[in-house]
Scaffold this active site. Structure first.
Site, mmCIF file in Angstrom:
data_model
loop_
_atom_site.group_PDB
_atom_site.id
_atom_site.type_symbol
_atom_site.label_atom_id
_atom_site.label_comp_id
_atom_site.label_asym_id
_atom_site.label_seq_id
_atom_site.Cartn_x
_atom_site.Cartn_y
_atom_site.Cartn_z
ATOM 1 N N HIS A 233 68.662 -6.396 -26.067
ATOM 2 C CA HIS A 233 67.462 -7.031 -25.497
ATOM 3 C C HIS A 233 67.611 -7.006 -23.967
ATOM 4 O O HIS A 233 67.754 -8.053 -23.325
ATOM 5 C CB HIS A 233 67.349 -8.459 -26.031
ATOM 6 N N GLN B 139 65.625 -9.306 -21.461
ATOM 7 C CA GLN B 139 66.021 -10.715 -21.459
ATOM 8 C C GLN B 139 67.157 -10.957 -20.465
ATOM 9 O O GLN B 139 67.116 -11.895 -19.663
ATOM 10 C CB GLN B 139 66.472 -11.118 -22.875
ATOM 11 N N ASP C 268 72.026 -18.315 -28.921
ATOM 12 C CA ASP C 268 70.765 -17.803 -29.462
ATOM 13 C C ASP C 268 70.711 -18.228 -30.933
ATOM 14 O O ASP C 268 71.699 -18.744 -31.476
ATOM 15 C CB ASP C 268 70.751 -16.260 -29.306
ATOM 16 N N CYS D 259 67.535 -17.622 -24.799
ATOM 17 C CA CYS D 259 66.403 -16.705 -24.614
ATOM 18 C C CYS D 259 65.113 -17.244 -25.214
ATOM 19 O O CYS D 259 64.037 -16.812 -24.818
ATOM 20 C CB CYS D 259 66.740 -15.333 -25.195
ATOM 21 N N ARG E 26 61.010 -13.688 -16.978
ATOM 22 C CA ARG E 26 60.693 -12.454 -17.714
ATOM 23 C C ARG E 26 59.496 -11.774 -17.043
ATOM 24 O O ARG E 26 59.469 -10.560 -16.839
ATOM 25 C CB ARG E 26 60.332 -12.772 -19.185
ATOM 26 N N ARG F 241 59.170 -3.014 -29.208
ATOM 27 C CA ARG F 241 60.053 -3.960 -29.917
ATOM 28 C C ARG F 241 60.153 -3.467 -31.352
ATOM 29 O O ARG F 241 59.155 -3.383 -32.064
ATOM 30 C CB ARG F 241 59.477 -5.377 -29.875
HETATM 31 N N1 NVA Z 1 68.268 -12.588 -31.352
HETATM 32 C C1 NVA Z 1 66.867 -12.943 -31.488
HETATM 33 C C2 NVA Z 1 66.199 -12.894 -30.168
HETATM 34 C C3 NVA Z 1 64.742 -13.269 -30.177
HETATM 35 C C4 NVA Z 1 64.113 -13.172 -28.819
HETATM 36 C C5 NVA Z 1 66.206 -12.010 -32.480
HETATM 37 O O1 NVA Z 1 66.483 -10.810 -32.437
HETATM 38 O O2 NVA Z 1 65.418 -12.488 -33.309
HETATM 39 N N1 CP Z 2 62.968 -14.253 -25.748
HETATM 40 C C1 CP Z 2 62.035 -13.483 -26.307
HETATM 41 O O1 CP Z 2 62.108 -12.243 -26.260
HETATM 42 O O2 CP Z 2 61.021 -14.167 -26.903
HETATM 43 P P1 CP Z 2 59.866 -13.577 -27.839
HETATM 44 O O3 CP Z 2 60.512 -13.206 -29.152
HETATM 45 O O4 CP Z 2 58.888 -14.691 -27.970
HETATM 46 O O5 CP Z 2 59.275 -12.369 -27.190
#
Ligand code: NVA
Ligand code: CP
Length: 307
Positions: free
Chosen positions: A131, A134, A220, A260, A288, A104
């Site tokens: 992502h 997801q 989101d 998500c 997931r 990540r």
């Molecule tokens: N769009 C959000 C998703 C978190 C799972 C982010 O990137 O923070």
């Molecule tokens: N949806 C998701 O990826 O959640 P986290 O940021 O908690 O991993």
């Protein structure tokens, strides 16, 4: 053998997704029946986090244990990754000590460079651009509740972020339509989303128009990780892009709601929607775990048949 990675949703074909979903179902059923499935004894997943996480860390770590393997958590704060070791060097070393890597991070370019120097499969656990894990779980969740997603209509309300870009790629793979409504200035950038221009998405200025007849309404956070400095400005700009009961009424009567997570009730979604009967957000989160186990199995062992 050529090492496969999962860096963008479009990295896999529709036939490969069909296999993954069948395996997800098998793995989920078997796990819930307390039947041990340990194909990855002695194998190790390394998870590298440059941003925060609850679901992604937990689902990958628990999932790897449940497959009989081990998971190691690394972050930028207490590894050499935060002290400027080149991504390429880190990839060479890490991929000699483990069997599969999940990352990540910020720019997609970082994970692409890591993968180019990795001996083992690399999975995108979220970047600024995508992502894929997801949407893998989300489409599995849609299929569980409503069947095939091909030919359906998905409404995306809010920011054209990493999760939105991934829905758009998925629409091309599965041949469904995504109706997107963002505030002015936050529109989808087709090139950044990695689209081929095959007409699977439509842009709407009015979110109420975007949700008309949708089989699935999804959104989101208004401010994704890494964009916190824009938070106050975004709260003003996105005020009219909250998925509320009126929007859900404009969609199909049996439309699902997905997010998500983590969610901000009263911002991108009204509490009565996310906590209401059309919401499947907890199933999405649980899936997931199961879908990513199928993904890890596929990347390490290829097409395993149900037994
Ligand atoms: N769009 C959000 C998703 C978190 C799972 C982010 O990137 O923070
Ligand atoms: N949806 C998701 O990826 O959640 P986290 O940021 O908690 O991993």
């Amino acid at each position: 053998m050529h090492t496969r990675h999962y860096l963008q949703f479009k990295d896999f074909s529709r036939a490969e997704y069909a296999h993954l979903f069948a395996r997800t179902k098998w793995i989920k059923q078997r796990f819930k029946a307390y039947q041990r499935y340990w194909p990855l004894e002695d194998r190790t997943l390394v998870m590298i986090f440059e941003k925060q996480s609850t679901r992604t860390r937990l689902s990958f770590e628990a999932g790897m244990h449940q497959l009989g393997g081990a998971a190691i958590y690394l972050n930028t704060r207490d590894s050499q990754l935060g002290r400027g070791e080149p991504v390429e060097d880190a990839a060479e070393v890490i991929s000699r000590m483990c069997d599969i890597v999940m990352i990540r991070t910020f720019e997609q370019d970082i994970i692409e460079r890591f993968a180019a120097h990795s001996r083992v499969p690399v999975i995108n656990g979220l970047t600024n651009e995508y992502h894929p894990c997801q949407i893998l779980a989300d489409i599995y969740t849609f299929i569980e509740h409503r069947g095939d997603i091909s030919g359906r209509t998905v409404a995306w309300i809010g920011d054209s972020n990493n999760v939105c870009n991934t829905w758009l790629q998925a629409a091309e793979v599965f041949d469904f339509q995504v109706r997107v409504s963002t505030p002015p200035g936050y529109e989808v950038e087709p090139e950044r989303a990695g689209l081929h221009g095959t007409g699977h998405y439509l842009q709407f200025a009015d979110p109420m128009e975007a949700v008309q007849g949708a089989d699935l309404v999804t959104t989101d956070v208004w401010t994704s990780m890494g964009f916190e400095a824009e938070n106050e400005e975004r709260k003003r700009d996105f005020e009219d892009w909250q998925v509320d009961a009126d929007m859900m009424r404009a969609a199909k009567a049996d439309a699902l709601f997905m997010h998500c997570l983590p969610a901000h009730r009263g911002e991108e979604v009204a509490a009565e929607v996310i906590d209401g009967p059309q919401s499947v957000v907890w199933d999405e989160a649980e899936n997931r775990l199961h879908a990513q186990k199928a993904l890890i199995e596929f990347l390490l062992l290829g097409k395993v048949e149900d037994s």
